[in-house]
Write an enzyme that holds these catalytic residues in place. Structure first.
Site, PDB file in Angstrom:
ATOM      1  N   GLY A  40      -0.642  -5.519   5.945  1.00  0.00           N
ATOM      2  CA  GLY A  40      -1.411  -4.339   6.349  1.00  0.00           C
ATOM      3  C   GLY A  40      -2.555  -3.942   5.426  1.00  0.00           C
ATOM      4  O   GLY A  40      -3.552  -3.392   5.881  1.00  0.00           O
ATOM      5  N   LYS A  45      -5.157  -4.753 -11.008  1.00  0.00           N
ATOM      6  CA  LYS A  45      -3.698  -4.613 -10.963  1.00  0.00           C
ATOM      7  C   LYS A  45      -3.275  -4.129  -9.578  1.00  0.00           C
ATOM      8  O   LYS A  45      -4.104  -3.843  -8.728  1.00  0.00           O
ATOM      9  CB  LYS A  45      -3.240  -3.640 -12.052  1.00  0.00           C
ATOM     10  CG  LYS A  45      -3.542  -4.173 -13.451  1.00  0.00           C
ATOM     11  CD  LYS A  45      -2.958  -3.315 -14.552  1.00  0.00           C
ATOM     12  CE  LYS A  45      -3.856  -2.160 -14.898  1.00  0.00           C
ATOM     13  NZ  LYS A  45      -3.564  -1.593 -16.240  1.00  0.00           N
ATOM     14  N   LYS A  97     -12.969   0.399   0.437  1.00  0.00           N
ATOM     15  CA  LYS A  97     -12.589   0.933   1.744  1.00  0.00           C
ATOM     16  C   LYS A  97     -11.129   0.610   2.075  1.00  0.00           C
ATOM     17  O   LYS A  97     -10.377   1.487   2.505  1.00  0.00           O
ATOM     18  CB  LYS A  97     -13.511   0.366   2.817  1.00  0.00           C
ATOM     19  CG  LYS A  97     -13.429   1.092   4.123  1.00  0.00           C
ATOM     20  CD  LYS A  97     -14.465   0.568   5.095  1.00  0.00           C
ATOM     21  CE  LYS A  97     -14.349   1.320   6.419  1.00  0.00           C
ATOM     22  NZ  LYS A  97     -15.304   0.786   7.400  1.00  0.00           N
ATOM     23  N   THR A  98     -10.736  -0.643   1.866  1.00  0.00           N
ATOM     24  CA  THR A  98      -9.354  -1.014   2.172  1.00  0.00           C
ATOM     25  C   THR A  98      -8.395  -0.477   1.104  1.00  0.00           C
ATOM     26  O   THR A  98      -7.261  -0.106   1.408  1.00  0.00           O
ATOM     27  CB  THR A  98      -9.214  -2.544   2.307  1.00  0.00           C
ATOM     28  OG1 THR A  98      -9.966  -3.179   1.277  1.00  0.00           O
ATOM     29  CG2 THR A  98      -9.706  -3.016   3.668  1.00  0.00           C
ATOM     30  N   GLY A 128      -0.426  -1.194  -4.162  1.00  0.00           N
ATOM     31  CA  GLY A 128       0.418  -0.859  -3.001  1.00  0.00           C
ATOM     32  C   GLY A 128       1.553   0.087  -3.315  1.00  0.00           C
ATOM     33  O   GLY A 128       1.838   1.003  -2.539  1.00  0.00           O
ATOM     34  N   GLU A 129       2.224  -0.108  -4.422  1.00  0.00           N
ATOM     35  CA  GLU A 129       3.433   0.681  -4.698  1.00  0.00           C
ATOM     36  C   GLU A 129       3.106   2.017  -5.367  1.00  0.00           C
ATOM     37  O   GLU A 129       3.669   3.040  -4.981  1.00  0.00           O
ATOM     38  CB  GLU A 129       4.426  -0.091  -5.579  1.00  0.00           C
ATOM     39  CG  GLU A 129       4.446  -1.585  -5.366  1.00  0.00           C
ATOM     40  CD  GLU A 129       5.277  -2.084  -4.190  1.00  0.00           C
ATOM     41  OE1 GLU A 129       6.136  -1.335  -3.706  1.00  0.00           O
ATOM     42  OE2 GLU A 129       5.045  -3.229  -3.773  1.00  0.00           O
ATOM     43  N   GLN A 175      -5.131   1.973   1.656  1.00  0.00           N
ATOM     44  CA  GLN A 175      -3.812   1.673   1.112  1.00  0.00           C
ATOM     45  C   GLN A 175      -3.253   2.891   0.366  1.00  0.00           C
ATOM     46  O   GLN A 175      -2.078   3.210   0.476  1.00  0.00           O
ATOM     47  CB  GLN A 175      -3.902   0.469   0.185  1.00  0.00           C
ATOM     48  CG  GLN A 175      -2.566  -0.181  -0.037  1.00  0.00           C
ATOM     49  CD  GLN A 175      -2.662  -1.437  -0.866  1.00  0.00           C
ATOM     50  OE1 GLN A 175      -3.711  -1.759  -1.413  1.00  0.00           O
ATOM     51  NE2 GLN A 175      -1.578  -2.158  -0.969  1.00  0.00           N
TER      52      GLN A 175
HETATM   53 MO1  MOS Z   1       7.015  -4.085  -1.315  1.00  0.00          MO
HETATM   54  S1  MOS Z   1       8.754  -2.993  -1.302  1.00  0.00           S
HETATM   55  O1  MOS Z   1       7.344  -5.076  -2.658  1.00  0.00           O
HETATM   56  O2  MOS Z   1       6.880  -4.778   0.228  1.00  0.00           O
END
Ligand code: MOS
Length: 745
Positions: A477, A708, A640-641, A711-712, A645
């Site tokens: 995604g 780095k 933008k992406t 996402g998390e 996120q």
């Molecule tokens: Mo993430 S929980 O490492 O997809």
């Protein structure tokens, strides 16, 4: 318009390279491949939580027109990689993944016990409803609080001295007990499920008996290839896994689950391509979830706000057959300069399916507790929560005694506070109202470890100067292809429109799956390195063409051409270089991985979130009305992406804080919230304007692109920031998520 969308971003971001195919419905998701002769499978799942199957009556189901088979442990093929079945069946030792249709034993409610395969999905659904399974039931335990006394150190941890989940202590244990100001509290998060809009789905196709192709929704085609090859004892190259487009995953697709094996087994048994799409209700037990977790924090400081001690204990739920371990208590060792720290992590096995990683795994859970406790302590100290955090800022990693590779968390706090106008905040809770609603401000920090895995990338320039870049990486995604295209375009000096990035196929160069925020740090580095190598080859070929390109370091590339220097007006195009040398294409494959610096520095992504809430004093309804989120993840590849996120992470955090809760009826050990009427996730009306800011300073020690993971950390800390804002608004501290109205009135 664009400027408004991008907050502090430059407006040179690429649009999503696959945006058009996604929004026009022409992107092919796993369940959508047209395979001749395809038949449809539907799972029948267990209605008891523990015991064994005594009989399966399938004659009525088999009589339904179109039904080809009812498969169960009674007639399923033998999976060559599994041990021979025992008679009578024995419960597996801890650490064994569930083997579907293997024996009559039941480990959790919702476990696949049979599968109907038919010509159409409708036939299969109907026939599945006619399969009668009888059981010998045993007493199950699914209630976390009632069983918490049985929690213990995971076997995995007992066996591994170096496990990060070992008990940890620096300084004196329980030092927080004797501090001048102290908070001791317990925080609970319920089980939460990922809820991607696209359910997990697979099409399994066997060619002869030893060649398998699967179109499967997962987060790692290479690891799925490896797991399937091992199970069916095939050479890796005989198994191909394709997963090009994914409608959200958040961790639910990191491993191969029983339903995938079930479809592959059925396709082999029936010698027909088999499609299996999980129903929403099956998403609660067929794939993992964020585990129910209870944490205790004991934290103390001096009167002037210097942290002295933190004791952080966490207990998470797992299944009876596997141990799912996560970073729940680890941030407490790292985030603040605190001399005395102890952490303990325990697991509680229950009669449930195995949990798994869910966005910000462990840290999203642990930071809810730590950052709530920090807020509680700040109020006890009568200090501004941000000032309190700045006072305990860790200038180096207090756990490993190493310098940070880079850390701009202070700048994040400052930028976020300024944009949020944190200075307007009143210290006293319940002191501001707006139109009869209570207003509160809250903030929390975010951190997530740095992960970089060896990654290979192939870059090919073609006769017309267009470029194909390939890697077996994934896009669940965030826009992997877009970011990789941006990296390739920059290195090669080629317009992004002339670059095609290919991913999601196990035949492509080896790369990690998409998890642990590792994709840009790992694969992005490999794209950079491969494109640098390709550029070097092209420049060398140009040098053979003309004296002009022999100017050593002066040579530059732009617009798909090589120039002798920055001021050079005439370049030679990549296409002409290939033509001159009679080359149809030029290809390089490079690998990129961490070097010695990995052990010389402590590497983390950092961030913080500022949240405003309005709470109705009459109904207890909480609305998040404003969010400012700021991240320090090194260099931003594509604003933008990246921004999308970050917004997605905050939305997930709002769900975690206010809505998400998988409710179980413990009489049956069964989830009752198995649709979107019962399991609430945020909708657009729940989401306020979210401002996103980045420090955007390359971290020169982590990799060649200075970037780095994002996402998390986008979700880590969000739930705490909201809970802290709710406390500030109402004076009521909610330590058990989600913060539903009943907990506030
Ligand atoms: Mo993430 S929980 O490492 O997809």
């Amino acid at each position: 318009m664009k400027k408004q969308l991008l907050d502090n971003a430059s407006d040179t971001s690429l649009d999503r390279v696959d945006g058009a195919v996604k929004v026009t419905g022409t992107a092919t998701y796993s369940a959508e491949y047209l395979v001749p002769g395809l038949v449809h499978a539907v799972l029948v799942t267990s209605t008891i939580a523990k015991g064994s199957i005594t009989a399966i009556e399938s004659r009525e189901a088999e009589a339904v027109p179109g039904v080809l088979a009812v498969i169960s442990h009674l007639n399923a093929i033998t999976v060559p990689g599994w041990p021979e079945r025992k008679q009578p069946a024995e419960r597996v030792p801890v650490g064994t993944a569930l083997r579907v249709f293997y024996d009559p034993l039941i480990y959790f409610d919702g476990q696949p016990v049979a599968m109907v395969v038919a010509g159409t999905r409708e036939q299969a659904v109907h026939a599945a409803s006619l399969v009668r399974v009888t059981y010998q039931q045993e007493t199950h335990q699914t209630h976390f609080e009632k069983n918490i006394g049985k929690a213990g150190v995971a076997l995995n941890v007992q066996r591994s001295k170096n496990s990060p989940f070992q008990d940890y202590q620096r300084g004196e244990a329980a030092k927080s007990e004797n501090t001048e100001v102290r908070i001791e509290a317990e925080y609970t998060i319920p089980t939460q499920h990922h809820q991607p809009l696209e359910p997990h789905a697979i099409i399994a196709v066997w060619e002869a008996d030893d060649k398998l192709t699967v179109y499967d929704k997962n987060q790692g085609v290479k690891s799925a290839q490896g797991q399937l090859a091992q199970a069916f004892k095939l050479p890796r190259e005989n198994v191909q896994v394709i997963s090009k487009y994914i409608g959200g995953a958040f961790g639910s697709g990191i491993r191969v689950w029983p339903h995938t094996m079930a479809a592959v087994m059925a396709a082999k048994q029936l010698k027909r391509p088999v499609k299996l799409v999980l129903g929403r209700e099956q998403m609660f037990t067929s794939v993992g979830y964020r585990p129910y977790t209870v944490q205790k924090i004991n934290i103390g400081a001096t009167k002037d706000g210097r942290l002295i001690g933190i004791v952080h204990e966490g207990t998470g739920q797992t299944s009876m057959y596997e141990e799912h371990l996560e970073r729940t208590v680890l941030a407490s060792r790292t985030l603040y300069a605190c001399p005395h720290v102890a952490t303990r992590y325990r697991l509680l096995p229950l009669d449930v399916n195995t949990p798994t990683w869910m966005r910000g795994p462990g840290d999203a859970t642990g930071m809810f507790a730590l950052e709530s406790a920090m807020d509680e302590l700040a109020f006890a100290l009568k200090m501004d929560p941000l000032e309190f955090r700045l006072k305990n800022y860790a200038e180096s990693d207090p756990e490993r005694n190493l310098p940070w590779s880079a850390k701009s968390l202070r700048e994040c706090y400052e930028l976020g506070a300024e944009k949020f106008r944190w200075n307007n905040r009143m210290q006293a809770p319940r002191s501001v109202t707006q139109n009869g609603l209570l207003m509160g401000y809250g903030m929390a920090s975010s951190l997530y470890g740095f992960h970089r895995h060896p990654s290979k990338v192939r870059a090919v320039i073609q006769a017309d100067g267009s470029v194909i870049v390939q890697s077996a990486t994934m896009d669940i995604g965030p826009g992997t292809g877009t970011a990789m295209t941006r990296i390739a375009a920059k290195v090669l000096g080629v317009n992004a429109k002339k670059i095609r990035f290919e991913l999601g196929h196990s035949a492509l160069p080896d790369a990690p799956g998409q998890n642990g925020s590792a994709t840009i740090p790992s694969v992005g580095s490999a794209v950079h390195v491969a494109c640098e190598a390709l550029k070097t080859r092209l420049v060398a070929l140009a040098r053979e063409m003309s004296e002009r390109f022999k100017s050593g370091g002066q040579v530059v590339v732009r617009n798909g051409q090589v120039y002798g220097s920055v001021d050079d007006k005439d370049g030679v195009s990549y296409a002409d270089i290939l033509k001159y040398h009679h080359l149809n294409e030029l290809e390089v494959t490079e690998e990129s991985k961490s070097g010695a610096e990995r052990d010389q520095y402590s590497m983390y992504s950092f961030g913080c979130h500022f949240v405003e809430v309005l709470v109705s004093p009459l109904t207890g309804e909480v609305r998040v009305t404003r969010v400012v989120t700021c991240a320090d993840v090194g260099a931003i590849i594509n604003y933008k992406t990246a921004r999308s996120q970050s917004i997605g992470g905050v939305v997930g955090g709002i769900g975690m804080a206010l809505m998400e809760h998988s409710e179980m009826d413990h009489r049956f050990g069964r989830y009752v919230t198995t649709d979107f009427a019962g399991y609430h996730i945020p909708v657009h009306a729940d989401i306020p304007p979210i401002e996103v800011y980045y420090i955007d300073k390359p971290d020169v020690h982590v990799n060649p692109i200075g970037s780095k993971g994002l996402g998390e950390i986008a979700i880590v800390g969000v739930a705490a920031a909201i809970a802290n804002a709710v406390f500030h608004a109402t004076g009521k501290r909610v330590r058990e998520l989600p913060i539903t109205p009943d907990k506030l009135v």
